[in-house]
Design a protein around this motif. Sequence first.
Motif, PDB file in Angstrom:
ATOM      1  N   GLN A   7      61.838  -6.460  11.207  1.00  6.22           N
ATOM      2  CA  GLN A   7      62.847  -6.547  10.099  1.00  6.22           C
ATOM      3  C   GLN A   7      61.877  -6.554   8.640  1.00  6.22           C
ATOM      4  O   GLN A   7      62.706  -6.460   7.823  1.00  6.22           O
ATOM      5  N   PHE A   8      60.825  -5.717   8.475  1.00  3.14           N
ATOM      6  CA  PHE A   8      60.150  -5.511   7.361  1.00  3.14           C
ATOM      7  C   PHE A   8      59.728  -4.278   7.334  1.00  3.14           C
ATOM      8  O   PHE A   8      59.571  -3.556   8.077  1.00  3.14           O
ATOM      9  N   ILE A   9      60.167  -3.646   6.101  1.00  2.43           N
ATOM     10  CA  ILE A   9      59.958  -2.221   5.473  1.00  2.43           C
ATOM     11  C   ILE A   9      58.763  -2.428   4.326  1.00  2.43           C
ATOM     12  O   ILE A   9      58.701  -3.087   3.676  1.00  2.43           O
ATOM     13  N   GLY A  10      57.877  -1.412   4.532  1.00  8.84           N
ATOM     14  CA  GLY A  10      56.765  -1.174   3.850  1.00  8.84           C
ATOM     15  C   GLY A  10      56.804   0.483   3.514  1.00  8.84           C
ATOM     16  O   GLY A  10      57.300   1.193   4.157  1.00  8.84           O
ATOM     17  N   TRP A  11      56.403   0.765   2.356  1.00  9.94           N
ATOM     18  CA  TRP A  11      56.107   2.051   1.862  1.00  9.94           C
ATOM     19  C   TRP A  11      54.736   2.554   1.399  1.00  9.94           C
ATOM     20  O   TRP A  11      53.812   1.707   1.363  1.00  9.94           O
ATOM     21  N   GLY A  12      54.681   3.893   1.406  1.00 13.56           N
ATOM     22  CA  GLY A  12      53.186   4.346   0.955  1.00 13.56           C
ATOM     23  C   GLY A  12      53.395   5.791   0.679  1.00 13.56           C
ATOM     24  O   GLY A  12      54.399   6.536   0.278  1.00 13.56           O
ATOM     25  N   THR A  13      52.058   6.290   0.214  1.00 15.81           N
ATOM     26  CA  THR A  13      51.741   7.620  -0.295  1.00 15.81           C
ATOM     27  C   THR A  13      51.156   8.574   0.530  1.00 15.81           C
ATOM     28  O   THR A  13      50.759   9.494   0.102  1.00 15.81           O
ATOM     29  N   GLY A  14      50.910   7.976   1.790  1.00 19.08           N
ATOM     30  CA  GLY A  14      50.220   9.090   2.797  1.00 19.08           C
ATOM     31  C   GLY A  14      51.244  10.201   3.002  1.00 19.08           C
ATOM     32  O   GLY A  14      52.553  10.271   2.850  1.00 19.08           O
TER      33      GLY A  14
ATOM     34  N   GLY B  89      57.689   2.441   6.875  1.00 15.77           N
ATOM     35  CA  GLY B  89      57.703   2.265   8.056  1.00 15.77           C
ATOM     36  C   GLY B  89      58.213   0.678   8.102  1.00 15.77           C
ATOM     37  O   GLY B  89      58.681  -0.032   7.283  1.00 15.77           O
ATOM     38  N   ARG B  90      58.571   0.664   9.630  1.00  7.19           N
ATOM     39  CA  ARG B  90      59.422  -0.730  10.090  1.00  7.19           C
ATOM     40  C   ARG B  90      58.412  -1.613  10.609  1.00  7.19           C
ATOM     41  O   ARG B  90      57.707  -1.128  11.614  1.00  7.19           O
ATOM     42  N   PHE B  91      58.063  -2.768  10.266  1.00  9.75           N
ATOM     43  CA  PHE B  91      56.891  -3.883  10.854  1.00  9.75           C
ATOM     44  C   PHE B  91      57.850  -5.241  11.444  1.00  9.75           C
ATOM     45  O   PHE B  91      58.600  -5.362  11.102  1.00  9.75           O
ATOM     46  N   ASN B  92      56.868  -5.872  12.211  1.00 14.55           N
ATOM     47  CA  ASN B  92      57.165  -7.282  12.495  1.00 14.55           C
ATOM     48  C   ASN B  92      56.617  -8.409  11.533  1.00 14.55           C
ATOM     49  O   ASN B  92      56.779  -9.534  12.022  1.00 14.55           O
ATOM     50  N   THR B  93      55.650  -7.869  10.572  1.00 17.19           N
ATOM     51  CA  THR B  93      55.268  -8.947   9.590  1.00 17.19           C
ATOM     52  C   THR B  93      55.370  -8.548   8.349  1.00 17.19           C
ATOM     53  O   THR B  93      55.326  -7.259   7.855  1.00 17.19           O
TER      54      THR B  93
ATOM     55  N   THR C 128      53.545  -9.549   5.923  1.00 21.33           N
ATOM     56  CA  THR C 128      52.072  -9.443   5.380  1.00 21.33           C
ATOM     57  C   THR C 128      51.436  -8.068   5.910  1.00 21.33           C
ATOM     58  O   THR C 128      51.434  -8.217   7.179  1.00 21.33           O
ATOM     59  N   LYS C 129      51.114  -7.448   4.986  1.00 23.57           N
ATOM     60  CA  LYS C 129      50.245  -6.362   5.478  1.00 23.57           C
ATOM     61  C   LYS C 129      48.743  -6.560   6.151  1.00 23.57           C
ATOM     62  O   LYS C 129      48.025  -7.546   5.808  1.00 23.57           O
ATOM     63  N   GLY C 130      48.614  -5.711   7.240  1.00 18.32           N
ATOM     64  CA  GLY C 130      47.420  -6.127   7.949  1.00 18.32           C
ATOM     65  C   GLY C 130      47.223  -7.376   8.638  1.00 18.32           C
ATOM     66  O   GLY C 130      45.929  -7.868   9.056  1.00 18.32           O
ATOM     67  N   ALA C 131      48.531  -8.143   8.759  1.00 14.48           N
ATOM     68  CA  ALA C 131      48.436  -9.367   9.682  1.00 14.48           C
ATOM     69  C   ALA C 131      47.809  -9.169  11.178  1.00 14.48           C
ATOM     70  O   ALA C 131      48.057  -7.890  11.607  1.00 14.48           O
ATOM     71  N   ALA C 132      47.148 -10.100  11.526  1.00 10.35           N
ATOM     72  CA  ALA C 132      46.494  -9.876  12.898  1.00 10.35           C
ATOM     73  C   ALA C 132      47.713  -9.538  14.075  1.00 10.35           C
ATOM     74  O   ALA C 132      47.189  -8.848  14.787  1.00 10.35           O
ATOM     75  N   ASN C 133      48.696  -9.929  13.834  1.00  6.39           N
ATOM     76  CA  ASN C 133      49.596  -9.724  14.933  1.00  6.39           C
ATOM     77  C   ASN C 133      50.761  -8.454  14.435  1.00  6.39           C
ATOM     78  O   ASN C 133      51.772  -8.223  15.171  1.00  6.39           O
ATOM     79  N   GLN C 134      50.415  -7.766  13.269  1.00  2.39           N
ATOM     80  CA  GLN C 134      51.085  -6.596  13.100  1.00  2.39           C
ATOM     81  C   GLN C 134      51.288  -5.529  13.954  1.00  2.39           C
ATOM     82  O   GLN C 134      50.481  -5.035  14.696  1.00  2.39           O
ATOM     83  N   GLN C 135      52.647  -5.230  13.975  1.00  3.78           N
ATOM     84  CA  GLN C 135      53.064  -4.148  14.946  1.00  3.78           C
ATOM     85  C   GLN C 135      54.036  -3.172  13.994  1.00  3.78           C
ATOM     86  O   GLN C 135      54.745  -3.792  13.293  1.00  3.78           O
ATOM     87  N   MET C 136      53.888  -1.960  14.220  1.00  4.31           N
ATOM     88  CA  MET C 136      54.925  -1.070  13.575  1.00  4.31           C
ATOM     89  C   MET C 136      55.734  -0.398  14.582  1.00  4.31           C
ATOM     90  O   MET C 136      55.237   0.309  15.614  1.00  4.31           O
ATOM     91  N   GLN C 137      56.914  -0.244  14.318  1.00  3.41           N
ATOM     92  CA  GLN C 137      57.870   0.014  15.212  1.00  3.41           C
ATOM     93  C   GLN C 137      58.457   1.585  15.102  1.00  3.41           C
ATOM     94  O   GLN C 137      58.293   2.486  16.012  1.00  3.41           O
ATOM     95  N   GLN C 138      58.143   1.952  13.661  1.00  2.00           N
ATOM     96  CA  GLN C 138      58.626   3.483  13.512  1.00  2.00           C
ATOM     97  C   GLN C 138      58.020   3.569  12.147  1.00  2.00           C
ATOM     98  O   GLN C 138      57.758   2.823  11.464  1.00  2.00           O
ATOM     99  N   ARG C 139      57.674   4.993  11.962  1.00  2.00           N
ATOM    100  CA  ARG C 139      57.038   5.534  10.721  1.00  2.00           C
ATOM    101  C   ARG C 139      57.855   6.835  10.372  1.00  2.00           C
ATOM    102  O   ARG C 139      58.021   7.707  11.282  1.00  2.00           O
TER     103      ARG C 139
END
Length: 123
Positions: A27-34, A84-88, A90-101
């Motif tokens: 349920q977490f969304i992040g963005w970037g410049t890549g 991207g859509r993540f489960n955390t 916090t960026k780079g969390a130990a249990n981070q998973q990305m569902q889609q990009r």
Amino acid sequence: MALTTVGRGWIIDRLQNVELPAGALMQFIGWGTGSVAENVADTDLGTASSEARTTGTLSQPTATTDRCVGTITSTQTQTITEAGRFNTLTKGAANQQMQQRHVFTGIPLLSGDAIVFTLDLTD
């Protein structure tokens, strides 16, 4: 859009009623410049921007669509090219998973500009 290998595994676990850790919803969304093309092996954004991820609103608009909608506001002048859509949260969390990009044509932003993302997972 690339449904990642990790994202597929997460979906299978949910279908098999495997117990997921607390806070494991995507349920977490992040963005970037890549700008590197999406790949099922992706585990993070190509180049995450400095803004915090946002907590998206989850819904199921159709029987076969899982949706997450969230807004991120820019704190600088930049061109956003991926999300991207993540489960955390916090960026780079130990249990981070990305569902889609998703990689897309750049959207130029000034500080204070925002993008509302609608990230759908469909059949």
